[in-house]
Write an enzyme that holds these catalytic residues in place. Sequence first.
Site, PDB file in Angstrom:
ATOM      1  N   GLY A 281      56.654  51.967  25.443  1.00 20.63           N
ATOM      2  CA  GLY A 281      57.813  51.286  24.869  1.00 20.63           C
ATOM      3  C   GLY A 281      58.253  50.107  25.719  1.00 20.63           C
ATOM      4  O   GLY A 281      58.626  49.058  25.207  1.00 20.63           O
ATOM      5  N   ALA A 282      58.200  50.302  27.031  1.00 22.37           N
ATOM      6  CA  ALA A 282      58.620  49.268  27.981  1.00 22.37           C
ATOM      7  C   ALA A 282      58.220  49.717  29.386  1.00 22.37           C
ATOM      8  O   ALA A 282      57.911  50.885  29.598  1.00 22.37           O
ATOM      9  CB  ALA A 282      60.132  49.076  27.915  1.00 22.37           C
ATOM     10  N   MET A 283      58.218  48.762  30.331  1.00 17.19           N
ATOM     11  CA  MET A 283      57.852  49.117  31.706  1.00 17.19           C
ATOM     12  C   MET A 283      58.692  48.299  32.684  1.00 17.19           C
ATOM     13  O   MET A 283      58.949  47.111  32.476  1.00 17.19           O
ATOM     14  CB  MET A 283      56.342  48.863  31.902  1.00 17.19           C
ATOM     15  CG  MET A 283      55.827  49.087  33.292  1.00 17.19           C
ATOM     16  SD  MET A 283      55.940  50.830  33.803  1.00 17.19           S
ATOM     17  CE  MET A 283      56.049  50.622  35.570  1.00 17.19           C
ATOM     18  N   GLU A 284      59.080  48.965  33.777  1.00 16.56           N
ATOM     19  CA  GLU A 284      60.117  48.418  34.650  1.00 16.56           C
ATOM     20  C   GLU A 284      59.617  47.576  35.821  1.00 16.56           C
ATOM     21  O   GLU A 284      60.332  47.465  36.829  1.00 16.56           O
ATOM     22  CB  GLU A 284      60.927  49.591  35.207  1.00 16.56           C
ATOM     23  CG  GLU A 284      60.192  50.494  36.213  1.00 16.56           C
ATOM     24  CD  GLU A 284      59.521  51.719  35.598  1.00 16.56           C
ATOM     25  OE1 GLU A 284      59.184  51.662  34.399  1.00 16.56           O
ATOM     26  OE2 GLU A 284      59.319  52.705  36.323  1.00 16.56           O
ATOM     27  N   ASN A 285      58.441  46.933  35.730  1.00 11.20           N
ATOM     28  CA  ASN A 285      57.945  46.127  36.855  1.00 11.20           C
ATOM     29  C   ASN A 285      59.080  45.319  37.465  1.00 11.20           C
ATOM     30  O   ASN A 285      59.882  44.723  36.742  1.00 11.20           O
ATOM     31  CB  ASN A 285      56.866  45.162  36.364  1.00 11.20           C
ATOM     32  CG  ASN A 285      55.942  45.808  35.376  1.00 11.20           C
ATOM     33  OD1 ASN A 285      55.182  46.684  35.727  1.00 11.20           O
ATOM     34  ND2 ASN A 285      56.056  45.422  34.119  1.00 11.20           N
ATOM     35  N   HIS A 317      67.703  51.009  30.152  1.00  8.02           N
ATOM     36  CA  HIS A 317      66.783  51.921  30.841  1.00  8.02           C
ATOM     37  C   HIS A 317      65.950  51.182  31.898  1.00  8.02           C
ATOM     38  O   HIS A 317      65.917  51.570  33.062  1.00  8.02           O
ATOM     39  CB  HIS A 317      65.877  52.553  29.784  1.00  8.02           C
ATOM     40  CG  HIS A 317      64.880  53.525  30.321  1.00  8.02           C
ATOM     41  ND1 HIS A 317      65.000  54.884  30.151  1.00  8.02           N
ATOM     42  CD2 HIS A 317      63.738  53.355  31.023  1.00  8.02           C
ATOM     43  CE1 HIS A 317      63.988  55.497  30.727  1.00  8.02           C
ATOM     44  NE2 HIS A 317      63.187  54.579  31.259  1.00  8.02           N
ATOM     45  N   GLU A 318      65.317  50.099  31.473  1.00  6.90           N
ATOM     46  CA  GLU A 318      64.413  49.406  32.409  1.00  6.90           C
ATOM     47  C   GLU A 318      65.184  48.746  33.551  1.00  6.90           C
ATOM     48  O   GLU A 318      64.703  48.691  34.680  1.00  6.90           O
ATOM     49  CB  GLU A 318      63.549  48.375  31.668  1.00  6.90           C
ATOM     50  CG  GLU A 318      62.684  48.939  30.540  1.00  6.90           C
ATOM     51  CD  GLU A 318      61.904  50.192  30.899  1.00  6.90           C
ATOM     52  OE1 GLU A 318      61.568  50.383  32.083  1.00  6.90           O
ATOM     53  OE2 GLU A 318      61.642  51.012  29.994  1.00  6.90           O
ATOM     54  N   HIS A 321      66.067  51.175  36.211  1.00  3.44           N
ATOM     55  CA  HIS A 321      64.917  51.431  37.099  1.00  3.44           C
ATOM     56  C   HIS A 321      64.851  50.430  38.259  1.00  3.44           C
ATOM     57  O   HIS A 321      64.224  50.717  39.270  1.00  3.44           O
ATOM     58  CB  HIS A 321      63.612  51.291  36.327  1.00  3.44           C
ATOM     59  CG  HIS A 321      63.172  52.526  35.600  1.00  3.44           C
ATOM     60  ND1 HIS A 321      63.181  53.776  36.164  1.00  3.44           N
ATOM     61  CD2 HIS A 321      62.649  52.683  34.360  1.00  3.44           C
ATOM     62  CE1 HIS A 321      62.701  54.658  35.290  1.00  3.44           C
ATOM     63  NE2 HIS A 321      62.375  54.018  34.183  1.00  3.44           N
ATOM     64  N   GLU A 340      62.775  58.751  35.765  1.00  3.74           N
ATOM     65  CA  GLU A 340      62.938  58.713  34.307  1.00  3.74           C
ATOM     66  C   GLU A 340      64.183  59.447  33.820  1.00  3.74           C
ATOM     67  O   GLU A 340      64.835  59.008  32.879  1.00  3.74           O
ATOM     68  CB  GLU A 340      61.682  59.237  33.606  1.00  3.74           C
ATOM     69  CG  GLU A 340      60.410  58.440  33.921  1.00  3.74           C
ATOM     70  CD  GLU A 340      60.519  56.952  33.545  1.00  3.74           C
ATOM     71  OE1 GLU A 340      61.500  56.560  32.902  1.00  3.74           O
ATOM     72  OE2 GLU A 340      59.609  56.184  33.919  1.00  3.74           O
TER      73      GLU A 340
HETATM   74  N1  BES Z   1      58.191  53.805  33.345  1.00  3.89           N
HETATM   75  C1  BES Z   1      58.231  53.907  31.925  1.00  3.89           C
HETATM   76  C2  BES Z   1      56.998  53.320  31.303  1.00  3.89           C
HETATM   77  C3  BES Z   1      55.786  54.174  31.264  1.00  3.89           C
HETATM   78  C4  BES Z   1      55.816  55.543  31.290  1.00  3.89           C
HETATM   79  C5  BES Z   1      54.602  53.520  31.136  1.00  3.89           C
HETATM   80  C6  BES Z   1      54.644  56.268  31.240  1.00  3.89           C
HETATM   81  C7  BES Z   1      53.440  54.249  31.065  1.00  3.89           C
HETATM   82  C8  BES Z   1      53.459  55.631  31.140  1.00  3.89           C
HETATM   83  C9  BES Z   1      59.429  53.165  31.330  1.00  3.89           C
HETATM   84  O1  BES Z   1      60.516  53.010  32.140  1.00  3.89           O
HETATM   85  C10 BES Z   1      59.863  54.009  30.175  1.00  3.89           C
HETATM   86  O2  BES Z   1      60.403  55.053  30.389  1.00  3.89           O
HETATM   87  N2  BES Z   1      59.566  53.542  28.960  1.00  3.89           N
HETATM   88  C11 BES Z   1      59.834  54.270  27.752  1.00  3.89           C
HETATM   89  C12 BES Z   1      60.829  53.537  26.923  1.00  3.89           C
HETATM   90  C13 BES Z   1      62.200  53.759  27.449  1.00  3.89           C
HETATM   91  C14 BES Z   1      63.271  53.135  26.715  1.00  3.89           C
HETATM   92  C15 BES Z   1      62.556  55.201  27.456  1.00  3.89           C
HETATM   93  C16 BES Z   1      58.545  54.383  26.989  1.00  3.89           C
HETATM   94  O3  BES Z   1      57.667  53.586  27.226  1.00  3.89           O
HETATM   95  O4  BES Z   1      58.473  55.273  26.145  1.00  3.89           O
HETATM   96 ZN    ZN Z   2      61.571  54.741  32.403  1.00  6.58          ZN
END
Ligand code: BES
Ligand code: ZN
Length: 905
Positions: A281-285, A317-318, A321, A340
């Site tokens: 969904g997204a990533m917190e680089n 969320h991001e 992080h 998380e």
């Molecule tokens: N750190 C995660 C992204 C992630 C998790 C990438 C596991 C690859 C594997 C990010 O902060 C995250 O939690 N993304 C969520 C969306 C968010 C709004 C909850 C996701 O990707 O589902």
């Molecule tokens: Zn996350």
Amino acid sequence: MVWMRLLVLSLFHMSLVGSQPTQSSQQASSPPAPAEEQSPLGAGNLPFPWSRLRLPRYIIPLHYHLLLHPNLTSLSFTGSVQIQIDVQNNTNWVVLHSKGLRISKATIVNQNLAHLSDQVLPVLHNPSHEQIGIFSPRVLSSGQKYFLHIEFGAELAEGFDGFYRSAYRTIYCLYASCSHGCCMDVKTLEVDEGLLEDQFDASVKMSTYLVAFVICDFKSVTATTSSGVQVSIYASPETWMQTRYALEVAVKMLDFYEEYFNIRYPLPKQDLIAIPDFGSGAMENWGLTTYRETSLLFDPLTSSISDKLWVTMVIGHELAHQWFGNLVTMEWWNDIWLNEGFARYMEYISVEATYPDLKVEEYLLDTCFSAIGHDSLNSSRPISSPAENPTQIKQMFDAVSYDKGACVLHMLRHFLTDDVFQRGIVRYLRKYSYRNAHNQDLWDSLANCIQLFSGLETCCSCMYCLLQYLFAGEHMDLTAMMDTWIVQKGIPLVTVTRKGPHLLLRQDRFLRTVLPSDGLWSTFFLWHIPLTYKTDASSTTHRHLMTTHTDSIHIGEEVSWVKVNTDMTGYYVVHYEDGGWDEMTKLLRENHTALSYKDRTHLIHNAFQLITSGHLPLDKGLDLIGYLQLETHTVPLLQGLGYLEAFYRMIEKKNDFDVITSFLCVKMYILRFFRSIIDRQTWSDGGSVSERRLRSQVLSLACHLEDPPCLERANQTFKDWLQSNGTLNLPTDVAETVFSVGARDDHGWRSLLHTYNISLFAAQKSKVLFALTCSRDTNKLHKLLELGLEGKVIRSQDLSFLILMVARNPRGHRLAWNFVKKNWDTLVQRFQLGSSCIGNILISTTGQFSSPEELTEVQLFFESIKDQASQLRAAQVALDNVQKNVRWFQRNLETLRSWLNKQLQ
Ligand code: BES
Ligand code: ZN
């Protein structure tokens, strides 16, 4: 139209594969030379020197100097890295992680830049651990620093991992290209004719999994926070118009977090970028958070209120992080909940503070219900669980880390008060900035604040804290309490019984699939439960810390009702024994507003959990929700309606003639019972967030249940939309329902597929895709799955959602399951074993099976992929689910039938 390419490099997936999330140069101790290092045999015949997944701790990376040279014509890249290392044991080997790279050269120089060997160093590969070992014929001496220089190259990846390529279609052709990194300041130099090099400043000290680069020709919008951080939102030129809302959110959020955490965001800028091909969904680089388009872009004409809420929460969320995860990183992936669970919980705190109109607290209960859904099955796991290899690590990103993590934090915050909680986490973040932390460090930081409050201060808010502290007992042991939630799996069931002036309490583990009589019941589990309750005798919430299996509380004789777990701030299910549920039903019918909307929702949820587990007969639960005709609040209404819908969806997937009559009865009952609520809905976007959410869900269900007025209105609106050639703006909250009804006929379906193909609005595309999966024509559903597999018209990133949606459709359910079985190897190759995508695919395609034959079928499939299934918790969850469904039918179908007959007479 032309296709434009962009490149995304996210080290997250490469770092997952066993490397430490440890921030470079943070490993302080130098353990003795481990037995795992095997001595080299001599050049040409060297065995790989390291047997573990985690790297040796006696070589500490201090600084990485990285050069990347992507080539968009050959679709490959070359690069080099110079790593400064601090060697803490004599060794001939440097072992590090590397996946899919061709290493063309490796050399080592000492502090004086003198080469340790006049030859290129031998490099060994251990692909199963995704490691390389570099051999130095001269010993690297303990206490010395060296520079390791590696040159490498590879093809740009397909898929979503590593340095991968993505593409978007454009009518413009832009030639300027720029790169974005977790960049500090960037300088551009022309290094060769037409070849530009962007040079980035050194970053802050950070974990390697947080590094990312994107090379693209995107457009951006920029604003500055009150503390001077430059915030930019990037998107492809065609979608750039949809970035305004994200910019507003990101600026507000950064301001909020700087104040809440009382720590400045340490980088000069924060970029947020919407990437057309994105796996999660997204990533917190750090400094460059990456998003799928639906998680960042907002279009006022096509995005619904739920889309808006989603974008706001994902950004919340991001950005959380950037502190929880980036500034302080958990020591190892077993405690990923520290990232998380916190980020999920901060979504609620930050959105509540920045966008109060979104009423985000109304959704927290759903997060807790999702946690309970997983945690009340045998297949659950403790929040903090061992995870060593990549498959295990990937599976840590589940509802337990995210949702249970958030709910347990919610409970803790209520127990400690907002003030103590906030000060405790600020203390934790400050103390462990640019370092790694364990659970214990968090408990210590929080406990320290409790002591501070109880000892010295006397202001009003601190007095409140003091009371809180005292109620927990002089020697409250926060670690002992939190361990019961973090290192023990499951959720407690608190059974309460009235006995004269006392409330008797008992705690057991709550499981939805077994009963005490099954003999599997275990009293082995014990939690420290910060219990709360309310009675009709006063308006205050009473508190009691329950640390034993049984307990009792004096509530007095005059009390007529007691509701335990006020506003569901606690993570436990409550069962009211001995007619207690009848009392609750009576209370709801006679005076439901005596309880808050959260309490009402909590009662409905508890009752239906207890029905599944066999503690409560179904008719009691159905009687309890009988009061819903009086309910005006969206949250309890949707909760009750949700259970009826779930029964309907389970029954509609049965092929059994006998069951079909029940199916018609449920449908009739829902439509009759909720008639006035359905009729009250308008086909517009007006009203509060709650009203809009209710409208969207109620109308979607009504049309699914073939409600004639609903179908008629949807059909007419769809016709108008078709006639306008798709230019008519539909009310965003009901657009999905309009499309779903429109997709029922051939012409409508084809027009929608065309719209899907050309639309530039991710929010619109996802509504249209959902509608396409509602077709009753199995050939069409099959075609969609094939398009998803091909990954052109429907991008691969959307395949798991597509499978899930086809599986929801009674005509597509079997089709989706057969598709998964047939294409299992391709799916695993594309999404990787242990990923959330693979987990969701398995759980969603088996989730509605409810017969012993179907259970056997699922078991047989898992048997046929035993090597993989045995590593997947999702396989266990899927089996637990089917077993639960089989039981549900055995236990409840008859009761449902006779209850409905009575109601419909
Ligand atoms: N750190 C995660 C992204 C992630 C998790 C990438 C596991 C690859 C594997 C990010 O902060 C995250 O939690 N993304 C969520 C969306 C968010 C709004 C909850 C996701 O990707 O589902
Ligand atoms: Zn996350």
